[in-house]
Design an enzyme around this catalytic site. Structure first.
Site, mmCIF file in Angstrom:
data_model
loop_
_atom_site.group_PDB
_atom_site.id
_atom_site.type_symbol
_atom_site.label_atom_id
_atom_site.label_comp_id
_atom_site.label_asym_id
_atom_site.label_seq_id
_atom_site.Cartn_x
_atom_site.Cartn_y
_atom_site.Cartn_z
ATOM 1 N N ASN A 86 -23.298 -15.745 5.451
ATOM 2 C CA ASN A 86 -22.184 -16.703 5.432
ATOM 3 C C ASN A 86 -22.513 -17.897 6.320
ATOM 4 O O ASN A 86 -23.588 -17.976 6.903
ATOM 5 C CB ASN A 86 -20.884 -16.015 5.867
ATOM 6 C CG ASN A 86 -21.013 -15.408 7.246
ATOM 7 O OD1 ASN A 86 -21.223 -16.118 8.219
ATOM 8 N ND2 ASN A 86 -20.930 -14.080 7.331
ATOM 9 N N LYS A 93 -3.610 -8.919 11.156
ATOM 10 C CA LYS A 93 -4.875 -8.336 11.631
ATOM 11 C C LYS A 93 -4.719 -7.749 13.035
ATOM 12 O O LYS A 93 -5.259 -6.691 13.344
ATOM 13 C CB LYS A 93 -5.939 -9.436 11.679
ATOM 14 C CG LYS A 93 -6.987 -9.270 10.626
ATOM 15 C CD LYS A 93 -7.855 -10.473 10.488
ATOM 16 C CE LYS A 93 -7.766 -10.949 9.058
ATOM 17 N NZ LYS A 93 -8.588 -12.123 8.828
ATOM 18 N N LYS A 130 -5.536 -3.810 13.101
ATOM 19 C CA LYS A 130 -6.733 -3.369 13.839
ATOM 20 C C LYS A 130 -6.379 -2.963 15.264
ATOM 21 O O LYS A 130 -7.280 -2.685 16.066
ATOM 22 C CB LYS A 130 -7.788 -4.476 13.852
ATOM 23 C CG LYS A 130 -8.237 -4.908 12.450
ATOM 24 C CD LYS A 130 -9.479 -5.756 12.470
ATOM 25 C CE LYS A 130 -9.708 -6.404 11.115
ATOM 26 N NZ LYS A 130 -11.049 -6.916 10.937
HETATM 27 O O1 C5P Z 1 -10.684 -8.610 8.665
HETATM 28 P P1 C5P Z 1 -11.478 -9.816 9.054
HETATM 29 O O2 C5P Z 1 -12.926 -9.726 8.674
HETATM 30 O O3 C5P Z 1 -10.873 -11.122 8.634
HETATM 31 O O4 C5P Z 1 -11.388 -9.814 10.652
HETATM 32 C C1 C5P Z 1 -12.130 -10.693 11.443
HETATM 33 C C2 C5P Z 1 -12.408 -10.030 12.786
HETATM 34 O O5 C5P Z 1 -12.904 -8.711 12.574
HETATM 35 C C3 C5P Z 1 -13.481 -10.748 13.585
HETATM 36 O O6 C5P Z 1 -13.192 -10.567 14.950
HETATM 37 C C4 C5P Z 1 -14.751 -10.003 13.168
HETATM 38 O O7 C5P Z 1 -15.748 -10.093 14.169
HETATM 39 C C5 C5P Z 1 -14.243 -8.588 13.018
HETATM 40 N N1 C5P Z 1 -14.954 -7.773 12.015
HETATM 41 C C6 C5P Z 1 -15.731 -6.713 12.414
HETATM 42 N N2 C5P Z 1 -16.376 -5.913 11.506
HETATM 43 C C7 C5P Z 1 -16.249 -6.161 10.183
HETATM 44 C C8 C5P Z 1 -15.466 -7.236 9.740
HETATM 45 C C9 C5P Z 1 -14.833 -8.036 10.675
HETATM 46 O O8 C5P Z 1 -15.856 -6.493 13.625
HETATM 47 N N3 C5P Z 1 -16.892 -5.374 9.324
#
Ligand code: C5P
Length: 401
Positions: free
Chosen positions: A210, A337, A341
């Protein structure tokens, strides 16, 4: 109390119309408790009188490198040693060029070369001069040497042009100067940070990734170091150099990042997940390069493990901070989120707009926690990172406002 209290700032004023804002900058620095001495270039004196700076700083103004009265005591070296910060505002294109190439043909450039203090430049020039390849190369050279920048802003210019090159407002320059002085807010704490993108291999030569540059995560790591923390940085592939002083663990895939983080998270006090971790990975990456054929093809993807959620759910859980990059409904999605989380805090930014977010030097952040939040506004990633660390320290120590 401002971190500028009792700091000794040498303000260099160079020749540009924005010099008319510099006396107000001196006033604001002094109001924050700093002691200020002003150095003017010859060109600056065509815009503002030395007497004006003498009046607002309460100190004689320094102009001549070869002034026999001052130089009897090696005045320029004394001034270079006196400064806790050398601030150049406005910094003209010519001045940036001369500093980038180590010239020392007047008091102002000599001071920049002779001082070991941090150097902060607030550039101001015509938009075309700012965009020129020569200025861009000088900027890159200076930034690579650790010189700090505030601005320039974009907008209407004295010459009638519109574009980047306006000097930042004195309040923003004061805030940038303040941000350069570290605090002890995280002294003795162990902070674990993820940064950058991840790469999910499709075959030995192709991968899914990305637009994350790693800039925000590296800035957060630098800010945590400046606040006195010991920092471990788990970094995905980035072209940038990580800040000096961190323990860096380089990883490629989301799975590698997951393992590197989870094997360390129990021993840290604060975890900050700034990485743009891939949400999906390739089920079975090919062991040899996939050959081109005329037929359509598809790649089977499965979700990656959520590192942030795993840290937050772990038994010896650190204070856990996530990031949310959204293209719409920022607060709604970020708060969802935060809850799903089970985070202590989330920093959210809108992406997909020019001049902010991925790859950009600037960002715009809002921070949310269960019963509150704060807008940090739009600024350089390094300044935002400092402010973010301040809020994290405040919440971590339980001193929420
Ligand atoms: O759910 P989303 O990807 O939008 O959430 C973003 C947050 O979750 C960021 O802090 C990112 O570093 C973390 N993240 C993670 N592991 C993943 C996906 C996102 O730690 N597989």
């Amino acid at each position: 109390m401002s971190r500028l209290a009792d700091k000794q700032i040498c303000l260099v004023v160079t020749g540009g119309i924005a010099a008319y804002k510099a006396p107000d900058l001196v006033r604001q620095l002094k109001a924050a408790g700093a002691r200020v001495q002003v150095v003017m270039t010859a060109a600056a004196q065509s815009f503002v009188q030395a007497l004006t700076f003498q009046a607002v700083s309460g100190q004689p103004v320094h102009i001549d490198l070869l002034d026999p009265t001052a130089e009897a005591a090696m005045g320029h070296i004394e001034l270079a040693r006196w400064a806790d910060l050398v601030l150049v505002a406005p910094a003209s294109a010519d001045f940036m060029a001369r500093v980038a190439h180590g010239l020392a043909d007047d008091l102002a450039t000599t001071l920049c070369l002779a001082s070991a203090a941090p150097l902060l430049l607030a550039p101001a020039m015509n938009q075309q001069m700012w965009r020129s390849a020569a200025t861009a190369a000088n900027l890159e050279l200076l930034a690579a040497r650790g010189v700090h920048f505030c601005g320039p802003d974009s907008g209407a210019q004295a010459c009638g042009d519109v574009g980047p090159g306006r000097m930042s407002e004195p309040a923003a320059i004061c805030a940038a100067a303040e941000g350069l002085f570290g605090s002890n807010e995280l002294l003795g704490l162990q902070v674990l940070i993820t940064a950058g993108p991840t790469q999910e291999a499709i075959d030995p030569v192709r991968f899914i990734t990305n637009r994350s540059s790693g800039k925000m995560g590296f800035a957060v790591a630098a800010a945590a170091l400046a606040a006195g923390a010991r920092v471990t940085l788990v970094a995905g592939p980035s072209t940038m150099a990580p800040p000096r002083g961190c323990d860096v663990i380089n990883v490629r895939s989301a799975a590698e990042m997951h393992d590197a983080v989870l094997s360390r998270s129990a021993n840290c006090d604060i975890f900050i997940g700034t990485a743009a971790v891939a949400d999906y990975t390739v089920v079975e990456p090919a062991s040899a390069k996939i050959k081109k054929s005329g037929a359509a093809m598809s790649i089977n993807l499965v979700p990656t493990k959520d590192i942030l959620a795993a840290v937050s759910a772990s038994p010896e859980r650190p204070f856990t901070v996530g990031f949310a990059a959204e293209t719409e409904r920022l607060e709604d999605y970020a708060r969802t989120k935060l809850q799903s989380k089970q985070l202590d805090m989330i920093a959210a930014n809108l992406v997909g707009m020019p001049g902010s977010g991925f790859e950009s030097d600037d960002n715009e952040l809002s921070v949310y926690w269960a019963d509150g939040g704060r807008e940090l506004g739009k600024a350089s990633k390094s300044l935002l990172a400092r402010w973010l660390i301040e809020v994290i320290a405040e919440r971590y120590h339980g001193q929420a406002i």
